[in-house]
Enzyme design. Sequence first.
Site: not given
Ligand code: TEU
Ligand code: CA
Length: 596
Positions: A297, A73, A65, A243
């Site tokens: 991911e 940030d 921060d 993601d």
């Molecule tokens: O994560 C999706 C995911 O597959 C999981 O690891 C998820 O965090 C878990 O099942 C929840 O219990 C991605 C992101 O990395 C995560 O931070 C987000 O919350 C999610 O997608 C939605 O965007």
């Molecule tokens: Ca800050």
Amino acid sequence: MILHRIALAAITTFGLAAASLSALDMPEKEPSQSGAQGAATINGYQPKWWKEAIVYQVYPRSFKDSNGDGIGDLKGITSELDYIQGLGVNVVWLSPHYDSPNADNGYDIRDYRKVMTEFGTMSDFDELLKGIKQRNMKLIVDLVVNHSSDEHQWFVESRKSKDNTYRDYYIWRPAKDGKEPNNWTSFFSGSAWKQDPVTGEYYLHLFAEKQPDLNWDNPTVRNEVYDLMKFWLDKGVDGFRMDVIPFVSKREGLPDLPADYVARPQYFYAMGPHLHEYLQEMNSRVLSKYDVMTVGEAFGVTVEQTPSLVDERRNELNMIFNFDAVRLNRNGDAWRDWTLPELKAIYTNLDQTSDVHMWNTVFLSNHDNPRVVSAFGDDSPAYRPASAKVLATMLLTLKGTPFIYQGDELGMTNYPFTSIEQCDDIAVKNAWKALVLTNQVPADVFMANVRKVSRDNARTPMQWDSSPNGGFTAAPRAWLAVNPNYKDINAKQELADPNSIYHYFRQMADLRRKTPAFVYGDYKDVDPSNPKIFAYTRTLGKEKYLVVLNFSVGAVSYSLPSGMKAGDLVISNLGKPDDRGDVLHLKAWEARVYKL
Ligand code: TEU
Ligand code: CA
């Protein structure tokens, strides 16, 4: 020989030392089939900077921060770029930095072209990117396009009426027999459908209610995504972590989850019928025009399905995060004890399912999982440093691009959560309501599990020094409490101590960067069933390394598999051992790397 020189040039652009390569006896390999005009291969692989990279994940909210509001940030990150570079990593992955109402800490994006106000401004972002480039590092950003925030202008419009221009940007369905359109569940508890009072129809949200799923079957939506990708690429970012990308193509007709998928719906949501088509389109329209890296991911993708996403001849993604290892300690959302042979079998399986046209990732932690030393090592004071070093040795010598999560280089640990009020994560808060408030799970059992697996364990602020709040913020309180162990575990102290986890990590990172065998070499587990010892070789031409890791709290006299003898010690984590030959006297959580 000419081929060798081209390969060398390719490699040295990203830091692999020419000196160590010249010692190699690299077999002459024909140019690859995949159209890379004449580039020489190494052990069959096309050399790429992203194969040689070591990635460091920054979770901006918790890194540093700079203005005393208790929230990390972009300026804070820029101020610590020397720290990151000093670690020997060369790519930074920044978790979402975009405008967001933070229902899911930035994974719910309101404006893809704006920086989150709490994190700073676009010029702060430009400064950060410049600082990264000045240090010869690269930056990849998070691409979160399976869903947006419900506060995104597209959704604000979409919900207004059934005939709004943006209606088809999201997935709307009428009620079925007065109920949800199907039985799909959200990863954050409850139904994946939310009825909207304006039209009475339901919208799909695989995650929070405030994260409506985008409709990728609408070509206009895909064009919007490609445009926003170009916006960031044209600024100079070097790629994307995508993601939950395998979820973007939904199954035709949105059929009910079959009974055997109810406990693991991700395998039903992933790999929809048009996924490959959309990724190839994204690749030809956007990615192929830049020299970038992509990592998907791949929640819900099996090892067997992986080649179809990462085979370079298909032009989709460079690599994915496979969840088998990081979730080995999980049964659904609950902790389960794991065994070393299981972990080893996963790495062997990943390697054997992959060939020279594919590439893997190596990771055991991120912002969604507990701390690596708490989950896969031993976070008791006696063994925390040694076991964190064992894990660093493993992550940096396995085959695949390593991804290191901020703080793991210090051996930061899980947080001693005792009450739900200490938690921030929407996943945990919703689960508490669904399970504890309905008396299905006792509060103490729930909290014990939170201490083991909750995402908040990884999200507590970085511990920079022993001043209040670990030096993360000048505010009286950080947005999420700093781990009380910050006086014993912090960056300042580790930088000053040559035996620290930080310095060991740095040596390991240097070793990986200057040793092509750890990048392109063959992988072989030499003792798969041993419950305490993980021993494997990495081989490139005549160059061969043996890694021996004691994953147990006891001393082990380890007889190397027949015919093997320890060679020259390259690095070890518990002082210089004096044994040679075919029996190694390993201390608890000892790691050794030998050159054979
Ligand atoms: O994560 C999706 C995911 O597959 C999981 O690891 C998820 O965090 C878990 O099942 C929840 O219990 C991605 C992101 O990395 C995560 O931070 C987000 O919350 C999610 O997608 C939605 O965007
Ligand atoms: Ca800050």
